[in-house]
Write an enzyme that holds these catalytic residues in place. Structure first.
Site, PDB file in Angstrom:
ATOM      1  N   ARG A 173      45.188  69.081  -6.748  1.00 33.28           N
ATOM      2  CA  ARG A 173      45.721  70.067  -7.756  1.00 33.28           C
ATOM      3  C   ARG A 173      44.872  69.786  -9.180  1.00 33.28           C
ATOM      4  O   ARG A 173      44.246  68.745  -9.252  1.00 33.28           O
ATOM      5  CB  ARG A 173      47.136  69.910  -7.678  1.00 33.28           C
ATOM      6  CG  ARG A 173      47.937  68.837  -8.058  1.00 33.28           C
ATOM      7  CD  ARG A 173      47.839  67.903  -9.061  1.00 33.28           C
ATOM      8  NE  ARG A 173      47.897  68.445 -10.497  1.00 33.28           N
ATOM      9  CZ  ARG A 173      47.160  67.927 -11.251  1.00 33.28           C
ATOM     10  NH1 ARG A 173      46.624  66.725 -11.113  1.00 33.28           N
ATOM     11  NH2 ARG A 173      47.174  68.404 -12.552  1.00 33.28           N
ATOM     12  N   GLY A 174      44.909  70.453  -9.893  1.00 32.82           N
ATOM     13  CA  GLY A 174      43.918  70.690 -11.072  1.00 32.82           C
ATOM     14  C   GLY A 174      42.765  71.342 -11.048  1.00 32.82           C
ATOM     15  O   GLY A 174      42.093  71.309  -9.917  1.00 32.82           O
ATOM     16  N   ALA A 175      42.539  72.489 -12.062  1.00 36.43           N
ATOM     17  CA  ALA A 175      41.552  73.325 -11.776  1.00 36.43           C
ATOM     18  C   ALA A 175      40.148  72.860 -11.234  1.00 36.43           C
ATOM     19  O   ALA A 175      39.679  73.322 -10.162  1.00 36.43           O
ATOM     20  CB  ALA A 175      41.479  74.086 -12.931  1.00 36.43           C
ATOM     21  N   ASP A 232      43.208  76.187 -16.737  1.00 33.22           N
ATOM     22  CA  ASP A 232      42.930  76.830 -15.685  1.00 33.22           C
ATOM     23  C   ASP A 232      42.079  77.959 -15.686  1.00 33.22           C
ATOM     24  O   ASP A 232      41.292  78.359 -14.778  1.00 33.22           O
ATOM     25  CB  ASP A 232      44.033  76.999 -14.981  1.00 33.22           C
ATOM     26  CG  ASP A 232      44.860  75.838 -14.244  1.00 33.22           C
ATOM     27  OD1 ASP A 232      45.432  75.350 -15.599  1.00 33.22           O
ATOM     28  OD2 ASP A 232      44.688  75.346 -13.242  1.00 33.22           O
TER      29      ASP A 232
HETATM   30  O1  MRU Z   1      49.626  73.226 -10.841  1.00 38.03           O
HETATM   31  P1  MRU Z   1      48.371  72.478 -11.307  1.00 38.03           P
HETATM   32  O2  MRU Z   1      48.895  70.922 -11.362  1.00 38.03           O
HETATM   33  O3  MRU Z   1      47.090  72.588 -10.417  1.00 38.03           O
HETATM   34  O4  MRU Z   1      48.182  72.651 -12.754  1.00 38.03           O
HETATM   35  C1  MRU Z   1      47.080  71.867 -13.522  1.00 38.03           C
HETATM   36  C2  MRU Z   1      46.985  72.207 -15.071  1.00 38.03           C
HETATM   37  O5  MRU Z   1      47.543  73.213 -15.257  1.00 38.03           O
HETATM   38  C3  MRU Z   1      45.822  71.693 -15.700  1.00 38.03           C
HETATM   39  O6  MRU Z   1      46.461  71.577 -16.933  1.00 38.03           O
HETATM   40  C4  MRU Z   1      44.575  72.291 -15.672  1.00 38.03           C
HETATM   41  O7  MRU Z   1      44.381  72.487 -14.306  1.00 38.03           O
HETATM   42  C5  MRU Z   1      43.489  71.475 -16.144  1.00 38.03           C
HETATM   43  S1  MRU Z   1      42.890  70.294 -14.891  1.00 38.03           S
HETATM   44  C6  MRU Z   1      41.792  69.463 -15.768  1.00 38.03           C
END
Ligand code: MRU
Length: 351
Positions: A54-56, A233
């Protein structure tokens, strides 16, 4: 555990081993450090949807490797189903669609298609690490000496190709001796802050304390926070920013307390096709993430819940947006467009 990624000072939750994609299972952290092996694009799509990864930026990198797996099965056939299946996993992080578009450009049928796609996925992976390191270098000087920084969710090495976006700034600032403490919001309901940010900062020896989400105002009011640094994101053309649910509230709190609210994301997070935050699709996650913690039910069975995974912070509450190209200050429109144009020009020169 071999967590070394393409860089030397960090780790990556994504690795390509013997023709398959391996993902550090982020659902199991911090208790277990186990890897999920994906040999088919459908397994990668499931892993993204189920939050193994997970994470963008990390979602985009994983999807790119997923397409390489699809191509390895068939050098001539139509990859449309794999493109569509991977694109349908999570709607908010625009890096996913950006990575798939990049793979699309090198996906013409041919005997070397699988190698081409794998090489492009590895390039995206390596570039992301470099971009995070640049974001760190640009963003660290924005923090005061001895900074006490509050962050939300996990925008670290676990969410990227390594180093991190928001945590990249914090890592780089820590290396310069500028960080005295990080407050990590626990980030209900998936607990990315408590489980993941705390895990990776502690692993790197960066002083971190976890607070529950409802404590942020208290600590700001006590003068115990110097800046808020978060990832993103998707950044709309006007500078509105989508990030983990709860980010908007923090931005309002930061504004009230006169604290800088800094957003970090690579240029691939900027979406000029989306004019403002109202047009950003917000993912709705399963009820169970709110109704339960692990196997324990918290909410009476008959009671409904909401579970939007992201919210939108209006550009007017953002002090600075840090990309790998530098620091943007409001108003953001022209700067965001310039960063996208420069990144496209740079890609055209390298291709
Ligand atoms: O639902 P997630 O864990 O994928 O959400 C992640 C976030 O909101 C992060 O802050 C975002 O993706 C930036 S990651 C470098």
């Amino acid at each position: 555990m071999s967590l070394l990624g393409p860089g030397e000072d960090t780790f990556t939750p994504i690795r390509w081993v013997d023709g398959a994609l391996e993902l550090l299972d982020q659902r199991q952290l911090p208790v277990d450090e186990t890897w999920v092996r994906c040999g088919h694009w459908r397994a990668v799509a499931d892993a993204i949807r189920d939050m193994v990864v997970r994470g963008a930026p990390a979602i985009g990198i994983a999807a790119a490797y997923g397409l390489a797996l699809a191509a390895a099965e068939d050098s001539e056939g139509d990859l449309g189903e794999a493109f569509a299946g991977l694109a349908a996993t999570r709607p908010t992080a625009v890096n996913l669609f950006w990575a798939l578009d990049r793979l699309q450009c090198v996906s013409a049928p041919g005997p070397d298609r699988a190698e081409r796609l794998l090489a492009e996925a590895q390039r995206i992976h390596g570039e992301d690490l470099m971009m995070c390191q640049r974001m760190g270098a640009h963003g660290a000087p924005l923090l005061p000496e001895g900074a006490r920084v509050l962050t939300h969710c996990n925008a670290g090495a676990l969410a990227t190709g390594g180093h991190g976006t928001a945590l990249g700034i914090i890592r780089s600032a820590h290396a310069m001796g500028r960080i005295s403490q990080v407050l990590a919001d626990e980030t209900r309901p998936f607990l990315q802050g408590a489980r993941l940010t705390a895990w990776e900062l502690h692993r790197d020896g960066i002083p971190v304390r976890v607070i529950t989400d409802n404590m942020a105002a208290h600590f700001m009011g006590q003068g115990m926070v110097d800046a808020v640094v978060v990832g993103t994101d998707r950044i709309a053309a006007n500078g509105d920013v989508a990030n983990k649910i709860g980010t908007y509230g923090l931005a309002i709190l930061a504004h009230h307390h006169g604290l800088p609210f800094i957003v970090a994301g690579p240029t691939s997070t900027i979406d000029l096709q989306t004019p403002d935050g109202a047009a950003i699709p917000i993912e709705q996650r399963p009820d169970r993430e709110v109704t339960h913690v692990g196997s324990t039910r918290l909410v009476p069975e008959a009671v409904g819940v909401y579970n939007p995974a992201f919210d939108v912070t209006p550009a007017g509450l953002v002090t600075a947006i840090v990309t790998e190209q530098g620091v943007l200050r409001p108003p953001f429109e022209a700067g965001l467009a310039a960063h996208v144009a420069a990144a496209s020009a740079q890609r055209e020169t390298t291709d």
